[in-house]
Design a protein around this motif. Structure first.
Motif, PDB file in Angstrom:
ATOM      1  N   THR A 288      40.058  74.662  -3.865  1.00 30.24           N
ATOM      2  CA  THR A 288      38.986  76.322  -3.941  1.00 30.24           C
ATOM      3  C   THR A 288      38.371  76.709  -2.825  1.00 30.24           C
ATOM      4  OG1 THR A 288      39.330  76.228  -6.209  1.00 30.24           O
ATOM      5  CG2 THR A 288      37.136  77.632  -5.244  1.00 30.24           C
ATOM      6  N   MET A 289      39.001  77.649  -2.810  1.00 30.10           N
ATOM      7  CA  MET A 289      37.927  78.153  -1.301  1.00 30.10           C
ATOM      8  C   MET A 289      37.261  79.633  -2.560  1.00 30.10           C
ATOM      9  SD  MET A 289      40.313  79.013   1.890  1.00 30.10           S
ATOM     10  CE  MET A 289      38.986  79.946   2.690  1.00 30.10           C
ATOM     11  N   VAL A 290      35.915  79.486  -1.928  1.00 29.88           N
ATOM     12  CA  VAL A 290      35.176  80.683  -3.005  1.00 29.88           C
ATOM     13  C   VAL A 290      33.931  81.071  -2.096  1.00 29.88           C
ATOM     14  CG1 VAL A 290      33.540  78.844  -3.602  1.00 29.88           C
ATOM     15  CG2 VAL A 290      33.501  80.788  -5.302  1.00 29.88           C
ATOM     16  N   HIS A 303      42.340  75.487  -7.381  1.00 32.28           N
ATOM     17  CA  HIS A 303      43.251  76.333  -6.637  1.00 32.28           C
ATOM     18  C   HIS A 303      43.185  78.180  -6.119  1.00 32.28           C
ATOM     19  CE1 HIS A 303      46.289  72.825  -6.698  1.00 32.28           C
ATOM     20  NE2 HIS A 303      45.799  72.903  -7.881  1.00 32.28           N
ATOM     21  N   LEU A 304      42.343  78.308  -6.087  1.00 36.17           N
ATOM     22  CA  LEU A 304      41.702  79.269  -5.928  1.00 36.17           C
ATOM     23  C   LEU A 304      41.270  79.453  -5.023  1.00 36.17           C
ATOM     24  CD1 LEU A 304      39.259  80.311  -9.336  1.00 36.17           C
ATOM     25  CD2 LEU A 304      42.191  80.253  -9.443  1.00 36.17           C
ATOM     26  N   ASN A 305      41.324  81.485  -4.504  1.00 36.88           N
ATOM     27  CA  ASN A 305      40.606  81.544  -3.239  1.00 36.88           C
ATOM     28  C   ASN A 305      40.235  83.011  -3.676  1.00 36.88           C
ATOM     29  OD1 ASN A 305      39.668  82.608  -0.497  1.00 36.88           O
ATOM     30  ND2 ASN A 305      41.622  83.283   0.257  1.00 36.88           N
ATOM     31  N   LEU A 306      38.359  83.068  -3.692  1.00 38.29           N
ATOM     32  CA  LEU A 306      37.953  84.243  -4.760  1.00 38.29           C
ATOM     33  C   LEU A 306      36.448  84.196  -3.862  1.00 38.29           C
ATOM     34  CD1 LEU A 306      37.826  84.645  -7.742  1.00 38.29           C
ATOM     35  CD2 LEU A 306      35.718  82.877  -7.450  1.00 38.29           C
ATOM     36  N   ILE A 317      39.738  78.751 -15.126  1.00 42.10           N
ATOM     37  CA  ILE A 317      40.808  79.669 -14.348  1.00 42.10           C
ATOM     38  C   ILE A 317      41.770  78.588 -13.513  1.00 42.10           C
ATOM     39  CG2 ILE A 317      41.065  81.323 -12.694  1.00 42.10           C
ATOM     40  CD1 ILE A 317      37.943  82.213 -14.271  1.00 42.10           C
ATOM     41  N   GLN A 318      42.597  78.997 -13.251  1.00 40.95           N
ATOM     42  CA  GLN A 318      43.482  78.517 -12.031  1.00 40.95           C
ATOM     43  C   GLN A 318      44.488  79.013 -12.069  1.00 40.95           C
ATOM     44  OE1 GLN A 318      44.899  74.862 -13.762  1.00 40.95           O
ATOM     45  NE2 GLN A 318      43.463  74.580 -15.457  1.00 40.95           N
ATOM     46  N   GLY A 319      44.808  79.082 -10.623  1.00 37.95           N
ATOM     47  CA  GLY A 319      45.624  80.141  -9.718  1.00 37.95           C
ATOM     48  C   GLY A 319      45.099  81.117  -8.785  1.00 37.95           C
ATOM     49  N   ASP A 320      45.755  81.371  -8.254  1.00 40.10           N
ATOM     50  CA  ASP A 320      45.578  82.034  -7.477  1.00 40.10           C
ATOM     51  C   ASP A 320      44.971  83.766  -7.502  1.00 40.10           C
ATOM     52  OD1 ASP A 320      45.392  83.470  -4.279  1.00 40.10           O
ATOM     53  OD2 ASP A 320      47.351  83.720  -3.853  1.00 40.10           O
ATOM     54  N   VAL A 321      43.424  83.706  -7.160  1.00 40.12           N
ATOM     55  CA  VAL A 321      43.410  85.423  -7.513  1.00 40.12           C
ATOM     56  C   VAL A 321      41.522  85.033  -6.984  1.00 40.12           C
ATOM     57  CG1 VAL A 321      41.425  86.244  -9.471  1.00 40.12           C
ATOM     58  CG2 VAL A 321      42.815  83.844 -10.335  1.00 40.12           C
ATOM     59  N   ALA A 322      41.705  86.593  -6.139  1.00 47.34           N
ATOM     60  CA  ALA A 322      41.453  86.995  -5.449  1.00 47.34           C
ATOM     61  C   ALA A 322      39.251  87.464  -5.851  1.00 47.34           C
ATOM     62  CB  ALA A 322      41.338  87.968  -4.166  1.00 47.34           C
ATOM     63  N   PHE A 329      33.418  81.660 -21.759  1.00 46.64           N
ATOM     64  CA  PHE A 329      34.981  81.036 -22.162  1.00 46.64           C
ATOM     65  C   PHE A 329      36.243  81.544 -22.462  1.00 46.64           C
ATOM     66  CE2 PHE A 329      30.981  80.728 -25.128  1.00 46.64           C
ATOM     67  CZ  PHE A 329      30.532  78.842 -25.288  1.00 46.64           C
ATOM     68  N   ALA A 330      36.389  82.339 -21.235  1.00 44.92           N
ATOM     69  CA  ALA A 330      37.943  83.205 -20.400  1.00 44.92           C
ATOM     70  C   ALA A 330      38.297  81.706 -19.967  1.00 44.92           C
ATOM     71  CB  ALA A 330      37.378  83.791 -19.787  1.00 44.92           C
ATOM     72  N   SER A 331      40.034  81.430 -20.389  1.00 41.66           N
ATOM     73  CA  SER A 331      40.715  80.667 -20.212  1.00 41.66           C
ATOM     74  C   SER A 331      41.161  81.642 -19.211  1.00 41.66           C
ATOM     75  CB  SER A 331      41.148  79.568 -20.853  1.00 41.66           C
ATOM     76  OG  SER A 331      41.815  78.657 -20.596  1.00 41.66           O
ATOM     77  N   PHE A 332      42.731  81.248 -18.351  1.00 35.50           N
ATOM     78  CA  PHE A 332      44.184  81.901 -18.531  1.00 35.50           C
ATOM     79  C   PHE A 332      44.004  81.063 -16.764  1.00 35.50           C
ATOM     80  CE2 PHE A 332      41.163  84.930 -15.817  1.00 35.50           C
ATOM     81  CZ  PHE A 332      41.461  84.806 -14.718  1.00 35.50           C
ATOM     82  N   THR A 333      45.573  81.261 -16.207  1.00 32.99           N
ATOM     83  CA  THR A 333      46.168  80.488 -15.111  1.00 32.99           C
ATOM     84  C   THR A 333      47.414  82.026 -14.404  1.00 32.99           C
ATOM     85  OG1 THR A 333      46.222  78.236 -16.493  1.00 32.99           O
ATOM     86  CG2 THR A 333      47.576  78.609 -14.589  1.00 32.99           C
ATOM     87  N   LYS A 334      47.366  81.445 -13.298  1.00 34.45           N
ATOM     88  CA  LYS A 334      48.201  82.977 -12.748  1.00 34.45           C
ATOM     89  C   LYS A 334      48.675  81.643 -11.474  1.00 34.45           C
ATOM     90  CE  LYS A 334      47.394  86.559 -10.272  1.00 34.45           C
ATOM     91  NZ  LYS A 334      46.732  87.673  -9.412  1.00 34.45           N
TER      92      LYS A 334
END
Length: 334
Positions: A288-290, A303-306, A317-322, A329-334
């Motif tokens: 990840t980049m954050v 696997h984020l670019n946040l 959280i997994q996926g390419d999210v800006a 308790f949120a959970s999602f994969t993009k």
């Protein structure tokens, strides 16, 4: 000296984070907002803090215990009071009437500040202020040639002053403040259905009390997500020479660009973190980049670019999210 902290508001502009924790307990660079606030007041007051009185809503026992621990850590007694109706600033402070005695600082817990002055504890009252570009959005004060406050003006439409009241007040005589607040309640002196502290201040000034300004270097807002992320950036800059990376963190094949706060038992793998990132205890960041982001405890980012984001506790959280603003308790994969 005593510190009175009204913090019963719902923090609606900070949702979803305030659905599970009161806004003043949201950590900024590893410490709750209210803890940073009282520590800074203790520093500029140059006096020992005898008591911290927290005015809260129905936040539950766990929150109350956390507030008591904050007071204990600076050597102060803790008191808990309740404001069950949102009836204004004067009403909120009056909820802690039993603690309004002696020297008192009242500090609303949605703001942080940096100052290099020492409080004039012999003044009748000191009102913390800061110059702002648009005074029409704030309560402001006018000064005379002797640096005394002559007027309190709420949200002036024409230019009156650019010295905005930041929500922190010192009173040499807490009993006097309590009496003025009681007068407002007894006589139902309300503005738009609420009892306002500025009415009590005006009455005190008219009786001859001398009010002086305490001007801060920087006033940092924690009113919404973007403001809080910016405040995190500023706090990290102020503490950039401190040790901000906990020894128990595990940083593998990664770069941490300071200033960043990295909490206990954080794992960072194959990632670039920073600048201006706070990561709470137990969080895992991988591939990840954050940057310019607050991540709370026990979350998993992969696997984020946040950037410019605010992530709650126990989030996966997994996926390419800006950019994100997600609560606990949120959970999602993009």
């Amino acid at each position: 000296m005593k510190i009175i902290v009204p913090m019963a508001g719902m923090g609606k502009r900070m949702r979803p984070h305030t659905l599970t924790v009161p806004k003043p307990l949201i950590p900024i660079a590893g410490k709750p907002i209210v803890q940073r606030l009282v520590e800074e007041i203790a520093k500029v007051s140059n006096e020992s803090i005898e008591e911290i009185a927290f005015i809260i809503g129905d936040f539950g026992k766990e929150v109350e215990n956390q507030l008591c621990e904050i007071a204990k850590n600076i050597g102060a007694k803790s008191s808990i009071y309740y404001q069950n109706e949102a009836l204004g600033t004067a009403h909120a402070i009056h909820c802690a009437a039993e603690s309004l005695s002696g020297k008192v600082v009242v500090a609303f817990a949605d703001t942080l500040f940096k100052a290099d002055f020492v409080l004039d504890a012999e003044a009748d009252s000191v009102i913390w202020v800061q110059k702002v570009e648009d005074p029409s959005a704030f309560g402001v004060v006018k000064l005379d040639g002797e640096n005394r406050i002559t007027d309190f003006v709420e949200k002036p439409q024409g230019f009156v002053s650019d010295l905005a009241i930041i929500g922190i007040y010192y009173f040499k005589d807490g009993e006097n403040l309590r009496s003025e607040l009681q007068y407002l309640l007894d006589n139902k002196v309300v503005v738009n259905g609420e009892y306002q502290l500025t009415d009590a201040l005006e009455n005190m000034k008219n009786k001859g009390l001398v009010f002086k300004p305490g001007q801060v270097i920087e006033w940092m807002d924690c009113g919404n997500k973007d403001a809080t992320v910016h405040t995190n950036q500023r706090i990290l800059e102020y503490h950039k020479d401190d040790e901000l990376v906990c020894n128990s963190s595990n940083i593998e094949n990664s770069i941490v660009i300071p200033p960043c706060y990295i909490g206990e038992n954080v794992v960072i793998k194959n990632s670039i973190v920073g600048p201006h990132v706070s990561v709470g205890a137990g969080t895992v960041v991988s591939n990840t980049m954050v940057r310019n982001t607050i991540v709370q405890r026990n979350s998993n980012l992969e696997h984020l670019n946040l950037e410019n984001s605010m992530i709650g506790n126990h989030v996966d959280i997994q996926g390419d999210v800006a950019e994100l603003n997600v609560g606990d308790f949120a959970s999602f994969t993009k």
